[in-house]
Scaffold this active site. Structure first.
Site, short mmCIF file in Angstrom:
data_model
loop_
_atom_site.label_atom_id
_atom_site.label_comp_id
_atom_site.label_asym_id
_atom_site.label_seq_id
_atom_site.Cartn_x
_atom_site.Cartn_y
_atom_site.Cartn_z
N ASN A 197 52.34 -33.22 -121.35
CA ASN A 197 52.73 -32.12 -120.46
C ASN A 197 53.75 -31.27 -121.23
O ASN A 197 54.90 -31.69 -121.40
CB ASN A 197 53.34 -32.71 -119.18
CG ASN A 197 53.75 -31.65 -118.19
OD1 ASN A 197 53.67 -30.44 -118.48
ND2 ASN A 197 54.20 -32.07 -117.03
N ARG A 199 63.39 -21.04 -106.81
CA ARG A 199 62.47 -19.98 -106.36
C ARG A 199 62.64 -19.73 -104.86
O ARG A 199 62.79 -20.68 -104.09
CB ARG A 199 61.01 -20.38 -106.63
CG ARG A 199 60.69 -20.50 -108.09
CD ARG A 199 59.20 -20.81 -108.29
NE ARG A 199 59.02 -21.58 -109.50
CZ ARG A 199 58.28 -22.68 -109.61
NH1 ARG A 199 57.60 -23.13 -108.58
NH2 ARG A 199 58.21 -23.32 -110.75
N GLU A 215 51.50 -37.93 -111.14
CA GLU A 215 50.62 -36.92 -111.74
C GLU A 215 50.03 -37.40 -113.06
O GLU A 215 48.90 -37.06 -113.40
CB GLU A 215 51.41 -35.62 -111.94
CG GLU A 215 51.69 -34.94 -110.61
CD GLU A 215 52.71 -33.81 -110.69
OE1 GLU A 215 53.93 -34.11 -110.75
OE2 GLU A 215 52.31 -32.65 -110.70
N ARG A 217 70.47 -33.15 -104.64
CA ARG A 217 71.55 -34.12 -104.41
C ARG A 217 72.90 -33.41 -104.31
O ARG A 217 73.74 -33.77 -103.50
CB ARG A 217 71.59 -35.15 -105.54
CG ARG A 217 70.47 -36.16 -105.44
CD ARG A 217 70.28 -36.89 -106.73
NE ARG A 217 69.71 -35.99 -107.74
CZ ARG A 217 69.08 -36.39 -108.81
NH1 ARG A 217 68.94 -37.67 -109.05
NH2 ARG A 217 68.57 -35.53 -109.65
N GLY A 259 61.06 -35.09 -101.35
CA GLY A 259 60.21 -35.71 -100.34
C GLY A 259 60.32 -37.23 -100.35
O GLY A 259 60.30 -37.88 -99.31
N HIS A 309 50.25 -27.58 -108.05
CA HIS A 309 50.52 -28.98 -107.67
C HIS A 309 49.23 -29.72 -107.32
O HIS A 309 49.26 -30.71 -106.57
CB HIS A 309 51.46 -29.08 -106.44
CG HIS A 309 52.88 -28.72 -106.74
ND1 HIS A 309 53.74 -28.19 -105.79
CD2 HIS A 309 53.62 -28.79 -107.88
CE1 HIS A 309 54.92 -27.98 -106.33
NE2 HIS A 309 54.87 -28.32 -107.60
N LYS A 353 56.56 -33.74 -122.50
CA LYS A 353 56.61 -35.08 -121.89
C LYS A 353 55.31 -35.78 -122.23
O LYS A 353 54.25 -35.13 -122.27
CB LYS A 353 56.72 -34.96 -120.36
CG LYS A 353 58.05 -34.40 -119.91
CD LYS A 353 58.15 -34.48 -118.39
CE LYS A 353 59.22 -33.53 -117.90
NZ LYS A 353 58.96 -32.99 -116.58
N ARG A 409 48.18 -31.43 -119.16
CA ARG A 409 48.41 -30.67 -117.93
C ARG A 409 48.36 -29.19 -118.30
O ARG A 409 49.06 -28.74 -119.20
CB ARG A 409 49.78 -31.02 -117.37
CG ARG A 409 50.09 -30.17 -116.17
CD ARG A 409 51.51 -30.34 -115.72
NE ARG A 409 51.70 -29.55 -114.51
CZ ARG A 409 52.85 -28.94 -114.21
NH1 ARG A 409 53.87 -29.01 -115.03
NH2 ARG A 409 52.95 -28.24 -113.11
P1 ADP Z 1 59.88 -31.81 -110.70
O1 ADP Z 1 59.27 -30.79 -109.80
O2 ADP Z 1 60.71 -31.21 -111.80
O3 ADP Z 1 58.95 -32.91 -111.13
P2 ADP Z 1 61.10 -33.83 -109.01
O4 ADP Z 1 59.90 -34.20 -108.26
O5 ADP Z 1 61.71 -34.84 -109.94
O6 ADP Z 1 60.98 -32.46 -109.77
O7 ADP Z 1 62.23 -33.43 -107.93
C1 ADP Z 1 63.46 -32.93 -108.32
C2 ADP Z 1 64.31 -32.74 -107.07
O8 ADP Z 1 64.43 -33.99 -106.37
C3 ADP Z 1 65.73 -32.28 -107.40
O9 ADP Z 1 66.12 -31.27 -106.52
C4 ADP Z 1 66.54 -33.55 -107.14
O10 ADP Z 1 67.84 -33.24 -106.73
C5 ADP Z 1 65.77 -34.17 -106.01
N1 ADP Z 1 66.13 -35.59 -105.89
C6 ADP Z 1 65.97 -36.55 -106.80
N2 ADP Z 1 66.51 -37.72 -106.36
C7 ADP Z 1 67.04 -37.46 -105.14
C8 ADP Z 1 67.75 -38.23 -104.16
N3 ADP Z 1 68.02 -39.51 -104.35
N4 ADP Z 1 68.11 -37.60 -103.02
C9 ADP Z 1 67.83 -36.31 -102.79
N5 ADP Z 1 67.18 -35.54 -103.69
C10 ADP Z 1 66.79 -36.09 -104.83
#
Ligand code: ADP
Length: 406
Positions: free
Chosen positions: A9, A240, A383, A283, A331, A179, A16, A90
């Protein structure tokens, strides 16, 4: 015959990689090279739960992928012994042409290049990764797996913008959605968790990472999704804006004299949670909110409200919903967002059990009460496995076709 795929990716300054068994999803090693092209970069290679880090300059993607291969040789596992059968890439934008993964050849590369205007930040980097991998693995099939492909099943009513015909016909202006690999994996896993075939279930997938999207899936096929021609449309994301009035561009241009590029960059890079709360890391937004920060509290409310709005819209699109599924960083990890975004929907059969919602997530996890009409699930996305699975199945189809040819 091995079923290992090297999944790559490539971003503009990062690469990655993961070694993934496309049949089982097992991943014995993965890693990343960050800050490619800068004066100091970082390679991280994880194997057997141990992280090996190298800090040095990686002038280009070629040197980054070579360094990744050296890391496999130095720290294991040996790629030769694993018997890699394909490299899976990807690719973000597959436009109108790619509704499925494609075996990379010069024609496919030309088509991905032609789509650069639709994904100027992503497709050039993805092409760079493909070019480097072709050079380093000349004998392996290279498979492009497109983020947009899963949404090819959207009907015209969902993907068409109400704009002049010439824009649509001559410039491919329409909604594509992104996605897709995550959605494919998550929708299938949710169906398995419900004990039913993917063709039998209707789900709303909420992929909430740095980028965020909602997707309506009917019988395993995407019928609408919140991202559009680009990944800017829809939900509030890390940086965004998601949905804004399309007249905003013209207004800012006319009244402030900003260039369209400035506005585009601001909506993509300094809006969303960052624009609302000053930080794109969820976070940190939650920490600020807990400390009483009004901007962070509003960010949380706008973020969750936008999700609820899309859940309502996609409920209406689908007619019946078997499950609402949360995935990706926010999520999977934020019970607060899951509870807030689905609050007040009990008349739709959607509710969240507070204890289940607060509990650990280990694989697909139900967070709705047993009595609920609509299951609410958290499904950790994968993914890389989906890319490996799709690449492997394309390579195996090719192999079978060759054997069947008289
Ligand atoms: P990407 O789209 O880059 O793959 P991720 O799926 O890793 O991103 O999601 C990144 C987001 O998830 C960031 O906003 C991060 O703060 C949030 N996140 C990661 N761990 C936690 C957590 N324990 N609690 C709340 N949000 C989190």
């Amino acid at each position: 015959m091995s079923s290992f795929v090297l999944v790559v990716n490539t971003g503009s300054s990062s690469l990655k990689y993961s070694l993934v068994d496309g049949a089982s999803g097992d991943s014995p090693a993965s890693g990343s090279v960050e800050r490619i092209g800068e004066s100091s970069g970082r390679l991280s290679h994880e194997v057997d739960g141990q992280e090996h880090v190298e800090e040095r300059a990686f002038p280009d993607h070629d040197s980054a992928l070579r360094a990744a291969l050296d890391a496999f040789a130095a720290y294991g596992p040996s790629l030769d012994s694993a018997g890699v059968v394909a490299v899976g890439h990807r690719v973000v934008h597959g436009g109108e042409r790619f509704s499925a993964p494609a075996l990379v050849d010069d024609d496919v590369i030309g088509a991905v290049e032609a789509l650069v205007p639709l994904a100027p930040l992503h497709n050039p980097a993805n092409l760079e990764g493909i070019a480097v991998a072709r050079k380093l693995f000349p004998d392996l099939p290279q498979v492009a797996v497109f983020d947009t492909a899963y949404h090819h099943t959207m009907p015209p009513a969902a993907y068409t913008y109400a704009v002049p015909l010439a824009w649509r016909d001559e410039h491919a202006i329409r909604r594509y959605g992104f996605h897709g690999t995550s959605n494919a994996y998550v929708a299938r896993s949710a169906a398995a968790a419900l004990g039913r075939a993917p063709e039998e279930v209707d789900v709303i997938v909420l992929h909430l990472g740095n980028g965020a999207s909602a997707t309506a899936v009917r019988g395993g096929r995407s019928v609408d999704t919140s991202m559009g021609m680009t990944p800017l449309e829809g939900l509030v994301m890390g940086t965004r804006s998601g949905d804004v009035d399309p007249a905003l561009h013209a207004h800012l241009h006319r009244s402030l004299g900003w260039s369209l590029d400035d506005i585009d960059t601001a909506l993509n890079r300094s809006s969303g949670l960052k624009g609302l709360a000053g930080d794109n890391d969820f976070r940190e937004v939650m920490r600020l909110r807990a400390a009483g920060d009004a901007g962070a509290a509003l960010a949380f409310d706008v973020y969750s409200y936008r999700i609820r709005k899309y859940v309502g819209a996609y409920y209406a699109v689908l007619g019946t919903v078997d499950a609402v599924v949360f995935t990706a960083g926010v999520g999977e990890h934020s019970p607060e967002v899951r509870a807030a975004s689905l609050s007040g929907l009990s008349r739709l059969g959607i509710s969240v059990d507070p204890d289940r919602n607060a509990g650990p997530v280990d694989g697909p996890t139900f967070i709705s009460p047993d009595s609920a009409d609509v299951a609410v699930l958290v499904v950790p996305t994968d993914e890389e496995y989906e890319i490996a699975r799709q690449a492997l199945s394309l390579v195996e189809e090719g192999r079978q076709a060759r054997h069947e040819t008289p």
